[in-house]
Design an enzyme around this catalytic site. Sequence first.
Site, mmCIF file in Angstrom:
data_model
loop_
_atom_site.group_PDB
_atom_site.id
_atom_site.type_symbol
_atom_site.label_atom_id
_atom_site.label_comp_id
_atom_site.label_asym_id
_atom_site.label_seq_id
_atom_site.Cartn_x
_atom_site.Cartn_y
_atom_site.Cartn_z
ATOM 1 C CG HIS A 58 -1.967 -1.019 1.223
ATOM 2 N ND1 HIS A 58 -3.041 -0.972 2.080
ATOM 3 C CD2 HIS A 58 -2.134 -2.129 0.466
ATOM 4 C CE1 HIS A 58 -3.834 -2.005 1.858
ATOM 5 N NE2 HIS A 58 -3.295 -2.732 0.882
ATOM 6 C CD GLU A 60 -1.828 4.136 3.411
ATOM 7 O OE1 GLU A 60 -2.998 4.424 3.728
ATOM 8 O OE2 GLU A 60 -1.551 3.287 2.526
ATOM 9 C CB CYS A 88 -6.593 -0.391 5.443
ATOM 10 S SG CYS A 88 -4.877 -0.955 5.232
ATOM 11 C CB CYS A 91 -1.824 1.557 6.238
ATOM 12 S SG CYS A 91 -1.575 0.749 4.638
#
Length: 153
Positions: A58, A60, A88, A91
């Site tokens: 992701h 992040e 989410c 993260c």
Amino acid sequence: MSIKHETDTYFMRLAMEEADLAFQTGEVPIGAVIVDKNGLVCGKGYNSPIFLNDPTAHAEIQAIRDAAGFLKNYRLTGLTLYVTLEPCIMCFGAMVHARISRLVFGAADKRSGITRRLPFINDMNLNHSFDIDGPVLENECSTMLSDFFKNRR
């Protein structure tokens, strides 16, 4: 316009540039940048789980990895993470472990965003917490995502 708002807007636009890189590669357009208190961009990243065959890739996580490598430290104390979509839970956990000091998100994620789970998270009594601000440039960040999914249909 306050200095904090101007600064947050500036760095969110940089995160949006990262999201555009994801968009160009066919990934969900989410981007992130990590900045120190002096405005130095220490890390950046964009969604790339498909390209990297990595479900943890992701934006992040990519930005955290980049900043940790840049600073040669797995602790990112004092840094702010800007991301175009509310993180989410995975993260969020990475931000806790990295000791991020502040999170600024663009668009809210009504489905899996972390802010709806804060009461649950606060009950977990984690060893680190950080400030959360957002949304910043919500319309622009949301439009980028909705345009991506319109194009896929």
